[in-house]
Design an enzyme around this catalytic site. Sequence first.
Site, PDB file in Angstrom:
ATOM      1  N   GLU A 165       9.843  -9.844   1.767  1.00 60.20           N
ATOM      2  CA  GLU A 165      10.649 -11.040   2.022  1.00 60.20           C
ATOM      3  C   GLU A 165      10.875 -11.290   3.515  1.00 60.20           C
ATOM      4  O   GLU A 165      12.027 -11.246   3.997  1.00 60.20           O
ATOM      5  CB  GLU A 165      11.986 -10.943   1.286  1.00 60.20           C
ATOM      6  CG  GLU A 165      11.831 -10.799  -0.213  1.00 60.20           C
ATOM      7  CD  GLU A 165      13.153 -10.782  -0.975  1.00 60.20           C
ATOM      8  OE1 GLU A 165      14.220 -10.831  -0.340  1.00 60.20           O
ATOM      9  OE2 GLU A 165      13.105 -10.727  -2.214  1.00 60.20           O
ATOM     10  N   GLU A 370       9.658  -8.555  -7.643  1.00 60.29           N
ATOM     11  CA  GLU A 370      11.111  -8.485  -7.919  1.00 60.29           C
ATOM     12  C   GLU A 370      11.507  -9.628  -8.831  1.00 60.29           C
ATOM     13  O   GLU A 370      11.082 -10.774  -8.622  1.00 60.29           O
ATOM     14  CB  GLU A 370      11.953  -8.624  -6.636  1.00 60.29           C
ATOM     15  CG  GLU A 370      11.961  -7.430  -5.750  1.00 60.29           C
ATOM     16  CD  GLU A 370      12.887  -7.598  -4.547  1.00 60.29           C
ATOM     17  OE1 GLU A 370      13.852  -8.377  -4.620  1.00 60.29           O
ATOM     18  OE2 GLU A 370      12.610  -6.933  -3.531  1.00 60.29           O
TER      19      GLU A 370
END
Length: 470
Positions: A165, A370
């Site tokens: 991320e 995720e």
Amino acid sequence: MSMTFPPAFLWGTATAAYQIEGAVREGGRTPSIWDTFSHTPGKVEGGDTGDTAVDHFHRRAEDVALMAGLGVGAYRFSVSWSRVQPTGRGPAVQRGLDFYRGLVDDLLDHGIRPVLTLYHWDLPQELETAGGWPERDTAHRFADYARIVAEALGDRVDMWTTLNEPWCSAFLGYGSGVHAPGRTDPVAALRAAHHLNLGHGLAAQALRSALPAGAQLSVSLNPSVVRASSQSPADLDARRRIDALANRIFADPMLKGTYPRDLFADTGALTDWSFVHGDDLAVIKHPLDWLGLNYYAPSVVSASTDNRPERNDGHGASEHSPWPGADSVSFHQPPGERTEMGWSVDPTGLHNLLLHYTREAPGLPLMITENGAAYVDKPAADGSVHDPDRIRYLHGHLSAVHRAIADGADVRGYFLWSLMDNFEWSYGNGKRFGAVYVDYETLARTPKSSAHWYAALARSGTLPEPSLPQ
Ligand code: IFM
């Protein structure tokens, strides 16, 4: 209708070093930016820190046994940079590498495939003091560190992720300041985004040259599924701006070797982007073996109707925007169910995301690295923890994955965030994402109902009904 996944589909759980390890002063580890940030008063709810986190550093064997009990085939974890290369430069510390070697050996002994992320937000503090991600040198330091880890673990780990991320590292870390290092400078955030991209490319080169043939390289992005609140030209333009800053700023250079022209135009009053040097884009577009996608909830945006836009973008309150050049865009909460983070429950967004990247990166396999939800989980009188909301969330999102595969997406695996409750960054220990409950007083672990439900899925490959396991 029963939903069965492809036989080789990888079922896993995920964590990150600073969120679980603790032991921040052991074995030669030096502070990371998250140690500094979490110890700064007012930065983390309740004054929580990762000093102990869930003490995974000392409970590694118990945690691997927990995973084996769940029957998962893979575990996605991250390496703490300052545990293996204190200060972010120079030689490795063997004790740090030994911890991860032990973890990987435990996993392999239990038939669990290790999936290693090199960077999940914990930059060594000394590198931040030297300028952090806004400085080009940090990208080179990251590549050196990637080589160290590859040389130490490449004989045992075959799935590698450079960054987790990078949007959060750049824009929450240097833009809104709700994440470490807590800086609030829009130009620094854009420079950080580019140097994270460059670090990804340089690290991918280092990994490819240090790892055995057959090792798989990837990156985990958290693209925003951005929806305009109306079809008006102004709202569609707000959507385009957020899409450029949240998604295309990373995916375009990594997958296509270009930066979006509209991004340069939108941010032109802030910077001329001269920090992008001649060969950078060729380095960043390094071939990958799969693309990791993290998904939680979509965003709904509109053009601002006044000068005080709602900052409700789900990433934490700040007077400073994480959206340079688009800070007038308003974010809206769609009606309907939400998780404890305030994020809307919308599995369609995951289906949209998977089909979008199927079109954007034809031929590149996808992995959901995720997905999960925070809820208020409380042990019952007998100590068991029932979390029917999380089971429903997972069932809805996995149904969307199944549908995306049927619609042509090449999805190879799914990693539940998270294996266990852990330190949720600026929210501290208060937000529980785990399939396993952690009592923060005793650090005892108790699998929740969702853990048993997920275990049934991992063992059979067929989605169970979203009811509580008996
Ligand atoms: O806990 C985080 C994780 O570290 C990165 N992705 C989102 C999760 C939930 O906020």
